[in-house]
Design a protein around this motif. Structure first.
Motif, PDB file in Angstrom:
ATOM      1  N   UNK A 124       0.410  -1.472   0.189  1.00  8.17           N
ATOM      2  CA  UNK A 124      -0.035   0.320   0.699  1.00  8.17           C
ATOM      3  C   UNK A 124       0.485   1.495   0.162  1.00  8.17           C
ATOM      4  N   UNK A 125       1.737   1.244   0.768  1.00  3.29           N
ATOM      5  CA  UNK A 125       3.218   2.522   0.518  1.00  3.29           C
ATOM      6  C   UNK A 125       4.336   2.376  -0.056  1.00  3.29           C
ATOM      7  N   UNK A 142       6.470   3.533   7.605  1.00  2.00           N
ATOM      8  CA  UNK A 142       6.522   4.801   8.863  1.00  2.00           C
ATOM      9  C   UNK A 142       6.575   6.257   8.359  1.00  2.00           C
ATOM     10  N   UNK A 143       7.502   5.857   8.078  1.00  2.00           N
ATOM     11  CA  UNK A 143       7.710   7.041   6.897  1.00  2.00           C
ATOM     12  C   UNK A 143       6.237   7.656   6.755  1.00  2.00           C
ATOM     13  N   UNK A 144       5.796   7.483   5.720  1.00  2.00           N
ATOM     14  CA  UNK A 144       4.251   7.815   4.516  1.00  2.00           C
ATOM     15  C   UNK A 144       2.699   7.706   5.968  1.00  2.00           C
ATOM     16  N   UNK A 145       2.837   6.118   6.197  1.00  2.00           N
ATOM     17  CA  UNK A 145       1.981   6.070   7.203  1.00  2.00           C
ATOM     18  C   UNK A 145       1.789   7.351   8.863  1.00  2.00           C
ATOM     19  N   UNK A 146       2.951   6.759   9.360  1.00  2.00           N
ATOM     20  CA  UNK A 146       3.227   7.572  10.248  1.00  2.00           C
ATOM     21  C   UNK A 146       3.173   8.195  10.657  1.00  2.00           C
ATOM     22  N   UNK A 436      -5.340  -0.361  11.719  1.00  2.00           N
ATOM     23  CA  UNK A 436      -6.281   0.455  11.153  1.00  2.00           C
ATOM     24  C   UNK A 436      -6.389   0.317   9.092  1.00  2.00           C
ATOM     25  N   UNK A 437      -5.279   0.470   8.811  1.00  2.00           N
ATOM     26  CA  UNK A 437      -5.597   0.679   7.326  1.00  2.00           C
ATOM     27  C   UNK A 437      -5.300  -0.523   7.009  1.00  2.00           C
ATOM     28  N   UNK A 464     -13.080   6.046   1.391  1.00  2.00           N
ATOM     29  CA  UNK A 464     -12.636   7.449   1.204  1.00  2.00           C
ATOM     30  C   UNK A 464     -11.478   7.370   2.281  1.00  2.00           C
ATOM     31  N   UNK A 465     -11.701   6.516   3.564  1.00  2.00           N
ATOM     32  CA  UNK A 465     -10.185   6.771   4.578  1.00  2.00           C
ATOM     33  C   UNK A 465      -8.890   6.796   3.839  1.00  2.00           C
ATOM     34  N   UNK A 466      -9.525   5.174   2.850  1.00  2.00           N
ATOM     35  CA  UNK A 466      -7.718   4.393   2.485  1.00  2.00           C
ATOM     36  C   UNK A 466      -7.545   5.956   1.264  1.00  2.00           C
ATOM     37  N   UNK A 467      -8.690   6.438   0.550  1.00  2.00           N
ATOM     38  CA  UNK A 467      -8.253   7.114  -0.160  1.00  2.00           C
ATOM     39  C   UNK A 467      -6.860   8.383   0.103  1.00  2.00           C
ATOM     40  N   UNK A 468      -7.703   8.558   1.633  1.00  2.00           N
ATOM     41  CA  UNK A 468      -7.215   9.964   2.050  1.00  2.00           C
ATOM     42  C   UNK A 468      -5.860   9.706   2.837  1.00  2.00           C
ATOM     43  N   UNK A 469      -5.172   9.038   3.366  1.00  2.00           N
ATOM     44  CA  UNK A 469      -4.654   7.649   4.088  1.00  2.00           C
ATOM     45  C   UNK A 469      -3.524   7.494   2.825  1.00  2.00           C
ATOM     46  N   UNK A 470      -3.410   6.864   1.853  1.00  2.00           N
ATOM     47  CA  UNK A 470      -2.461   6.356   1.309  1.00  2.00           C
ATOM     48  C   UNK A 470      -1.960   7.362   0.076  1.00  2.00           C
ATOM     49  N   UNK A 471      -0.430   6.969  -0.423  1.00  2.00           N
ATOM     50  CA  UNK A 471       0.225   8.394  -0.974  1.00  2.00           C
ATOM     51  C   UNK A 471      -0.394   8.172  -2.662  1.00  2.00           C
ATOM     52  N   UNK A 472      -0.291   9.423  -3.157  1.00  2.00           N
ATOM     53  CA  UNK A 472      -0.990   9.177  -4.499  1.00  2.00           C
ATOM     54  C   UNK A 472      -0.168   8.685  -5.805  1.00  2.00           C
TER      55      UNK A 472
END
Length: 476
Positions: A124-125, A142-146, A436-437, A464-472
């Protein structure tokens, strides 16, 4: 050197005596409950995912031509399947008795759920790399998610120390032990290993994955065929062997052969060697998982989850059967590690068993060296994209291969315990915070399967929550 050994012993006592066993088991239980025992209910599906993953034609993650899901699986197994399966099991039995095998199984069964989530998060990241593929792993999530860059860098340093340096010393150390009866000097073996490793690791992760894809299945099948022969010729003794394992694991029957410590010794050594072998929760296999091109992050999570099963439940059990059915573990307690497994196999099949295992440990350990390097390379690039620094690191890897060949066994294995413990603590804390992700990703995968989709495809906009939290950058 005495100061170094004292520091290593102190660190291992703190990590393994007070922190890591509780964290590993606790996280494994938590993830098992939260995923609905995914390691059991999706095990059959995971086999299908592996068998159908020889091509990297996914477009869901950007279609950059990353390695195939099967190559990532093979690279993960290249690191997992090594001396931990042959020497590690023997050490666990020597120090913890037959009951240690049971705790290796438990570490794997609980760890399969952890492996599923950490590999899914790595997918995912993940980020694109300069070679038109992908890279990722705990340092990245860790860097992108947290949003904790310092923690990601700390993990990267721990992994580089463990997999790039210390674990490769363990592999060469075991090869020297396996060849000790053939009059071959330790230094020449170390130098030859370094020469064989150099062209592969200087070729990068895609060359590593291509070598692993060919060698790993062959070496695993050959070793398992020998183990199956041993089991079939000792079928009448299997019930007693399993009974001994279970009774020793819970202290019902004292371990023979001078093993002391009862349940505590079996538990500690089983978990230690189980973690070293299958790496679930350590944060290593996600580095290979992230390099794959797949349609859904959980697809690769399932593939890596299966790697834990193959490594410990199948291959480590095969080694345990070879040793326990031979009875050699009840003899000379100075014989341990790969030499104990060699003695056991010789007891079963004759003198050629010693020769076969010498070749097997070479293949197991050599592919582990290149698999370990693949993990470390990704984390060196996380810290710096400087090409000169990467080449210096490659030279250090080769140096540690030689160092491990000439060092004594206890020092090398104690260094491995400390470095993997530091990795595991850092990664497990991150996994709990990011669970949670990972669970939302698994829920999306399960939802599509229930709807009849044969091969789920990840659409970030569906959540929507995953769309917000994951890098694009990848999952567009």
């Amino acid at each position: 050197m005495d100061i170094l050994n004292s520091f290593i012993d102190w660190g291992n006592g703190l990590l393994w005596g007070s922190v890591l066993i509780y964290l590993l088991v606790g996280a494994g239980l938590y993830f098992t409950v939260r995923t609905g025992a995914a390691q059991l209910r999706l095990l059959g599906h995971a086999w299908k995912a592996v068998l159908a993953s020889r091509d990297s034609d996914s477009t869901a993650d950007g279609g950059r031509g990353g390695i195939t899901s099967f190559q990532a699986f093979a690279t993960g197994l290249a690191s997992r399947v090594g001396t931990g399966n042959i020497a590690g099991v023997a050490i666990a039995i020597s120090l913890g008795g037959p009951g240690a095998v049971f705790w290796m199984w438990m570490t794997a069964l609980l760890g399969m759920s952890t492996a599923l989530l950490e590999a899914s998060l790595a997918q995912a990241y993940k980020v694109p790399d300069a070679d038109h593929g992908f890279r990722g792993g705990p340092a990245y999530y860790i860097r992108q998610g947290l949003g904790q860059g310092w923690m990601g860098s700390l993990f990267a340093v721990f992994l580089i120390l463990a997999f790039g340096l210390v674990f490769n010393a363990v592999q060469s150390n075991s090869i020297v032990a396996a060849l000790s009866g053939y009059g071959v000097g330790a230094l020449p073996v170390g130098l030859v290993l370094a020469l064989l490793t150099a062209p592969i690791i200087f070729g990068g992760i895609k060359r590593v994955s291509r070598v692993a894809e060919v060698v790993v299945p062959i070496m695993a099948v050959l070793y398992l065929l020998i183990a199956i022969y041993v089991i079939l010729t000792n079928l009448g003794e299997l019930p007693a062997m399993f009974s001994h394992i279970f009774q020793s694991a819970f202290g019902v029957q004292a371990a023979a052969g001078g093993v002391t410590g009862g349940i505590a010794a079996a538990l500690l050594n089983g978990v230690k060697r189980g973690l070293f072998s299958n790496e679930a929760g350590m944060g290593s296999a996600p580095n290979a998982a992230a390099a794959a091109s797949v349609n859904h992050p959980v697809q690769q999570g399932l593939v890596q989850m299966l790697g834990v099963f193959v490594d410990t439940i199948i291959i480590c059990t095969a080694t345990a059967a070879i040793i326990l059915l031979s009875g050699v573990h009840l003899g000379d307690k100075d014989v341990t590690g790969v030499q104990l497994t060699q003695a056991a196999l010789t007891e079963h099949v004759g003198a050629w068993g010693n020769d076969f295992l010498a070749v097997a440990i070479f293949l197991f350990a050599f592919t582990s060296i290149i698999g370990n390097y693949a993990y470390a390379e990704s984390n060196v690039q996380y810290l710096s994209r400087n090409r000169t620094l990467l080449n210096v690191f490659r030279v250090l890897v080769l140096g540690m291969v030689v160092f491990g060949a000439v060092r004594d066994v206890p020092t090398v294995w104690n260094m491995a315990d400390l470095s993997m413990g530091l990795m595991a603590v850092t990664n497990l804390i991150a996994l709990l915070l990011l669970s949670p992700v990972a669970l939302r990703l698994l829920h999306d995968y399960d939802r599509q399967r229930r709807a009849g989709t044969a091969e789920p495809v990840f659409d970030r906009h569906a959540d929507a929550e995953l769309d917000r939290r994951l890098p694009h950058e990848i999952w567009k």
